[in-house]
Design a protein around this motif. Structure first.
Motif, mmCIF file in Angstrom:
data_model
loop_
_atom_site.group_PDB
_atom_site.id
_atom_site.type_symbol
_atom_site.label_atom_id
_atom_site.label_comp_id
_atom_site.label_asym_id
_atom_site.label_seq_id
_atom_site.Cartn_x
_atom_site.Cartn_y
_atom_site.Cartn_z
ATOM 1 N N ALA A 167 0.844 -1.192 0.000
ATOM 2 C CA ALA A 167 0.000 0.000 0.000
ATOM 3 C C ALA A 167 0.885 1.250 0.000
ATOM 4 C CB ALA A 167 -0.900 0.012 1.221
ATOM 5 N N ALA A 168 0.365 2.340 -0.554
ATOM 6 C CA ALA A 168 1.114 3.604 -0.615
ATOM 7 C C ALA A 168 0.833 4.411 0.637
ATOM 8 C CB ALA A 168 0.719 4.387 -1.855
ATOM 9 N N THR A 169 1.787 4.365 1.572
ATOM 10 C CA THR A 169 1.580 5.032 2.867
ATOM 11 C C THR A 169 1.236 6.510 2.718
ATOM 12 O OG1 THR A 169 3.134 3.487 3.813
ATOM 13 C CG2 THR A 169 2.652 5.433 5.117
ATOM 14 N N ILE A 170 1.732 7.136 1.663
ATOM 15 C CA ILE A 170 1.491 8.568 1.490
ATOM 16 C C ILE A 170 0.002 8.883 1.486
ATOM 17 C CG2 ILE A 170 1.519 8.510 -1.039
ATOM 18 C CD1 ILE A 170 2.885 11.252 -0.947
ATOM 19 N N MET A 171 -0.817 7.918 1.075
ATOM 20 C CA MET A 171 -2.248 8.194 0.976
ATOM 21 C C MET A 171 -2.904 8.389 2.340
ATOM 22 S SD MET A 171 -2.760 8.598 -2.104
ATOM 23 C CE MET A 171 -4.543 8.674 -2.240
ATOM 24 N N ILE A 172 -2.360 7.791 3.414
ATOM 25 C CA ILE A 172 -2.975 8.063 4.717
ATOM 26 C C ILE A 172 -2.248 9.184 5.460
ATOM 27 C CG2 ILE A 172 -4.141 5.858 5.108
ATOM 28 C CD1 ILE A 172 -1.792 4.996 6.792
ATOM 29 N N LEU A 173 -1.228 9.732 4.840
ATOM 30 C CA LEU A 173 -0.581 10.924 5.402
ATOM 31 C C LEU A 173 -1.268 12.162 4.804
ATOM 32 C CD1 LEU A 173 3.140 9.759 5.175
ATOM 33 C CD2 LEU A 173 1.651 9.792 7.165
ATOM 34 N N PRO A 174 -1.038 13.353 5.391
ATOM 35 C CA PRO A 174 -1.749 14.535 4.891
ATOM 36 C C PRO A 174 -1.707 14.758 3.374
ATOM 37 C CG PRO A 174 -0.658 15.055 6.934
ATOM 38 C CD PRO A 174 -0.262 13.642 6.597
ATOM 39 N N PRO A 175 -0.572 14.562 2.687
ATOM 40 C CA PRO A 175 -0.597 14.806 1.240
ATOM 41 C C PRO A 175 -1.649 13.971 0.521
ATOM 42 C CG PRO A 175 1.642 14.473 1.993
ATOM 43 C CD PRO A 175 0.754 14.150 3.150
ATOM 44 N N GLY A 176 -1.886 12.763 1.021
ATOM 45 C CA GLY A 176 -2.873 11.890 0.398
ATOM 46 C C GLY A 176 -4.251 12.518 0.370
ATOM 47 N N ALA A 177 -4.561 13.310 1.401
ATOM 48 C CA ALA A 177 -5.869 13.959 1.448
ATOM 49 C C ALA A 177 -5.992 14.978 0.324
ATOM 50 C CB ALA A 177 -6.067 14.650 2.793
ATOM 51 N N PHE A 178 -4.940 15.773 0.122
ATOM 52 C CA PHE A 178 -4.982 16.773 -0.948
ATOM 53 C C PHE A 178 -5.099 16.092 -2.309
ATOM 54 C CE2 PHE A 178 -2.832 19.321 2.358
ATOM 55 C CZ PHE A 178 -3.680 20.414 2.340
ATOM 56 N N ILE A 179 -4.304 15.022 -2.497
ATOM 57 C CA ILE A 179 -4.326 14.325 -3.788
ATOM 58 C C ILE A 179 -5.731 13.791 -4.053
ATOM 59 C CG2 ILE A 179 -3.413 12.340 -5.041
ATOM 60 C CD1 ILE A 179 -0.787 12.743 -3.413
ATOM 61 N N THR A 180 -6.312 13.146 -3.033
ATOM 62 C CA THR A 180 -7.636 12.545 -3.220
ATOM 63 C C THR A 180 -8.690 13.610 -3.502
ATOM 64 O OG1 THR A 180 -6.915 10.973 -1.545
ATOM 65 C CG2 THR A 180 -9.214 10.859 -2.230
ATOM 66 N N ILE A 181 -8.681 14.691 -2.697
ATOM 67 C CA ILE A 181 -9.692 15.737 -2.898
ATOM 68 C C ILE A 181 -9.548 16.335 -4.294
ATOM 69 C CG2 ILE A 181 -10.459 18.020 -2.138
ATOM 70 C CD1 ILE A 181 -9.730 17.242 0.681
ATOM 71 N N GLY A 182 -8.307 16.582 -4.706
ATOM 72 C CA GLY A 182 -8.077 17.147 -6.037
ATOM 73 C C GLY A 182 -8.629 16.256 -7.126
ATOM 74 N N CYS A 183 -8.375 14.952 -7.020
ATOM 75 C CA CYS A 183 -8.844 14.019 -8.055
ATOM 76 C C CYS A 183 -10.368 13.980 -8.099
ATOM 77 C CB CYS A 183 -8.290 12.618 -7.807
ATOM 78 S SG CYS A 183 -6.527 12.533 -8.083
ATOM 79 N N ILE A 184 -10.996 13.925 -6.894
ATOM 80 C CA ILE A 184 -12.462 13.858 -6.881
ATOM 81 C C ILE A 184 -13.054 15.132 -7.472
ATOM 82 C CG2 ILE A 184 -14.508 13.676 -5.428
ATOM 83 C CD1 ILE A 184 -12.993 11.981 -3.528
ATOM 84 N N MET A 185 -12.455 16.283 -7.149
ATOM 85 C CA MET A 185 -12.972 17.541 -7.672
ATOM 86 C C MET A 185 -12.833 17.602 -9.180
ATOM 87 S SD MET A 185 -12.152 20.349 -4.764
ATOM 88 C CE MET A 185 -10.956 21.061 -5.736
ATOM 89 N N ALA A 186 -11.691 17.143 -9.681
ATOM 90 C CA ALA A 186 -11.477 17.132 -11.131
ATOM 91 C C ALA A 186 -12.525 16.244 -11.796
ATOM 92 C CB ALA A 186 -10.077 16.624 -11.444
ATOM 93 N N PHE A 187 -12.791 15.102 -11.189
ATOM 94 C CA PHE A 187 -13.762 14.163 -11.733
ATOM 95 C C PHE A 187 -15.156 14.802 -11.778
ATOM 96 C CE2 PHE A 187 -16.924 10.813 -10.874
ATOM 97 C CZ PHE A 187 -16.757 10.073 -12.031
ATOM 98 N N LEU A 188 -15.542 15.466 -10.660
ATOM 99 C CA LEU A 188 -16.864 16.098 -10.613
ATOM 100 C C LEU A 188 -16.991 17.184 -11.679
ATOM 101 C CD1 LEU A 188 -17.904 16.524 -6.880
ATOM 102 C CD2 LEU A 188 -18.819 14.979 -8.605
ATOM 103 N N ASN A 189 -15.943 17.998 -11.831
ATOM 104 C CA ASN A 189 -15.986 19.061 -12.838
ATOM 105 C C ASN A 189 -16.146 18.481 -14.232
ATOM 106 O OD1 ASN A 189 -15.747 20.968 -10.903
ATOM 107 N ND2 ASN A 189 -13.549 21.301 -11.181
ATOM 108 N N LYS A 190 -15.425 17.413 -14.495
ATOM 109 C CA LYS A 190 -15.480 16.750 -15.793
ATOM 110 C C LYS A 190 -16.914 16.266 -16.056
ATOM 111 C CE LYS A 190 -13.715 14.397 -19.330
ATOM 112 N NZ LYS A 190 -13.256 15.110 -20.487
ATOM 113 N N MET A 191 -17.492 15.610 -15.044
ATOM 114 C CA MET A 191 -18.848 15.091 -15.186
ATOM 115 C C MET A 191 -19.823 16.225 -15.481
ATOM 116 S SD MET A 191 -18.632 11.941 -14.905
ATOM 117 C CE MET A 191 -20.311 11.372 -14.710
ATOM 118 N N GLU A 192 -19.649 17.333 -14.773
ATOM 119 C CA GLU A 192 -20.582 18.437 -14.937
ATOM 120 C C GLU A 192 -20.480 19.031 -16.329
ATOM 121 O OE1 GLU A 192 -21.835 21.835 -11.878
ATOM 122 O OE2 GLU A 192 -20.009 22.260 -12.986
ATOM 123 N N ASN A 193 -19.262 19.174 -16.822
ATOM 124 C CA ASN A 193 -19.086 19.689 -18.182
ATOM 125 C C ASN A 193 -19.806 18.822 -19.188
ATOM 126 O OD1 ASN A 193 -17.630 21.789 -17.282
ATOM 127 N ND2 ASN A 193 -15.625 20.909 -17.716
#
Lengths: 196, 178
Positions: A167-193
């Motif tokens: 498993a990629a430990t970085i994902m449960i460290l703080p940077p992982g939160a930013f990466i995940t939120i960014g990806c989900i937001m990008a996905f939502l924007n794409k869907m909306e477009n």
């Protein structure tokens, strides 16, 4: 029709975390596994619905000049009640969430909804707004929590899925939160477009 | 002037109502919260020193850690010592159970805020069970006697130091007490 709109606007269209970008502090901190994320969501939902209800009830008798201090008194009362109840009845969850329960008091979602919605709208609409916003918060926090836990610890809701050594430990460290939120937001924007 | 007083009184009324509600909730949940804290600590004591039925907080001359003597009936069956060595980003508060021959019988981390995924793995049984059976004469060094957690040497060393302190303090306590 209006009631329905007040209810569902918080879920995707004005999702507090992924769209309004408020309440990010607890989102970053407690979304490192699915159980913490859901526990936090329940606590926030309780405070948000309760404070929206009370603020909508008293909005006619609240002097405009001191509305913010009054909101804060109401919100902190709900947070403290929530804190005591969790300590008494769900101790394990309380220990996991630790300092973040008292910190709900400064969660911008709650003061934001009090000022922007509950203070200007009738009780029923405000409660529905609270429920909708809480659902939106739960969905955002839950999906971030599940994604981070699976990728970062190799488990979901504490149930191991695969060997945690890959498993990629970085994902449960703080940077992982930013990466995940960014990806989900990008996905939502794409869907909306696409929809538009 | 009249307005300020009116606003002040309004705010005061809100404060009083909210304080009253909090007092009521606290009265309802207070005893339960206290009982919970005590039950969970007692449970932890039992967990690290299996077999002991009751515990008594005892003072040890010269030792800084909290020491609990465990009893089965009237017979002393070992000690539980609470230590809090400094880890990488927090104090690692832990309980260690020690049998009458001064060997580690069990351990449990009560609280820590080490790095999730690295230092926080000191809570894993795989790491902790390496300490079982260690005595005061054994060397407890990370990377030699104890497999340290990958990427968390400081946290691992802190736990080793904690266990060493426990064994030292237990020995001191035994010596002081005939």
């Amino acid at each position: 029709m209006n009631l329905w709109k007040d209810f569902n606007q918080g879920i995707v269209r004005e999702n507090p975390v992924l769209r309004l970008m408020i309440g990010l502090c607890p989102t970053l901190a407690v979304s490192n596994n699915a159980i913490n994320a859901l526990g936090m969501s329940v606590a926030v939902a309780f405070v948000l619905i309760g404070s929206n209800l009370v603020i909508a009830l008293i909005r006619k008798i609240t002097p405009d000049e001191i509305r913010i201090p009054i909101f804060l008194i109401i919100i902190s009362t709900f947070v403290t009640v929530c804190d005591y109840v969790m300590q008494a009845y769900t101790q394990a969850l309380y220990q996991a969430l630790g300092v973040f329960v008292p910190l709900i008091v400064v969660n911008c979602i709650i003061l934001g909804r009090a000022e922007a919605f509950a203070y200007k709208n009738p009780v029923l609409n405000s409660v529905l707004d609270g429920v909708g916003m809480s659902l939106g918060f739960t969905l955002a926090l839950g999906s971030i929590g599940v994604i981070r836990e699976v990728l970062g610890a190799g488990s979901v809701f504490g149930i191991p899925l695969f060997d945690e050594r890959i498993a990629a430990t970085i994902m449960i460290l703080p940077p992982g939160a930013f990466i995940t939120i960014g990806c989900i937001m990008a996905f939502l924007n794409k869907m909306e477009n696409k929809v538009l | 002037m009249g307005k300020i007083i009116k606003l002040g009184v309004t705010l005061g009324v809100f404060c009083v109502i909210s304080a009253g509600m909090l007092a009521y909730v606290f009265m309802m949940t207070g005893p339960r919260i206290e009982a919970n804290a005590k039950a969970s600590f007692d449970g932890s004591l039992r967990e690290v020193l299996p077999g002991a039925e009751s515990f008594k907080n005892v003072a040890a001359p010269g030792a800084k850690s909290e020491i609990y003597e465990g009893y089965t009936g009237d017979k002393a069956v070992g000690l539980v010592v609470k230590v809090a060595p400094r880890g990488y980003s927090s104090e690692i508060v832990m309980l260690v159970g020690v049998d009458p021959e001064l060997r580690v019988k069990g351990m449990k981390i009560l609280s820590q805020r080490e790095t999730p995924g690295l230092g926080a793995n000191v809570e894993k049984p795989k790491f902790q069970k390496q300490f079982i059976g260690k005595g005061v004469k054994d060397t407890i060094e990370p990377k030699k006697d104890i497999d340290a957690i990958t990427g968390a040497t400081i946290s691992s060393r802190a736990v080793c130091e904690g266990v060493k302190t426990v064994l030292k303090d237990s020995e001191q306590y035994r010596k002081a007490k005939p």
